[in-house]
Scaffold this motif. Structure first.
Motif: not given
Length: 160
Positions: A9-20, A41-47
């Motif tokens: 998952i490279t899109d932070p918005k999609a990752a946020l939704a999945k993390a929620e 697969g997210l980058w440290p700043d996005a994490v």
């Protein structure tokens, strides 16, 4: 199926939704969520941005997680405070929150649980020598994460 597991998952918005969704399913430690985000697969700043967002929206609350973990392991698995503390340390929960979580376990319930565990175990031990029998009970309770002084106190005051 393996391709789906390795899907990044490279899109932070999609990752946020999945993390929620991941956090809403059950209480999580920050480190668990952080590890999962890196796994995706997210980058440290996005994490770190996502972790911050989850905290601000209260999807992620380390104190709530620590208390739920401590209560769950005590009530469901019969773990003592030492074992619970080690489990929380393994999940990188701060010491101050570990202390709060352990204080949330009522002392009377804790003592009763240890007495019940020792009584149940005593029925399965066939050792006739009283000293060896008590040592086996003590070792068993230590393995479950209970404190030595409390174990000895209960063994001294009971006829197990």
């Amino acid at each position: 199926m393996d391709e789906l597991k390795k899907l990044k998952i490279t899109d932070p918005k999609a990752a946020l939704a999945k993390a929620e969704h991941y956090c809403a399913y059950q209480e999580r430690a920050q480190q668990e969520v952080r590890d999962k985000l890196y796994e995706w697969g997210l980058w440290p700043d996005a994490v770190e941005n996502i972790i911050g967002e989850l905290i601000s929206t209260n999807f992620l609350n380390e104190e709530r997680f620590a208390k739920a973990y401590a209560q769950g392991k005590f009530n469901q698995k019969g773990w003592g405070k030492n074992k619970i503390k080690q489990g929380l340390k393994f999940k990188k929960v701060p010491d101050v929150l570990i202390k709060k979580a352990l204080q949330a376990i009522p002392d009377d319930d804790y003592r009763l649980a240890l007495e019940a565990i020792l009584t149940k175990k005593a029925r399965t031990i066939e050792e006739k020598n009283n000293l060896k029998r008590r040592f086996k009970l003590q070792q068993y309770a230590l393995g479950r994460g209970f404190e030595n002084d409390l174990i000895l106190d209960i063994l001294k005051t009971s006829d197990l």
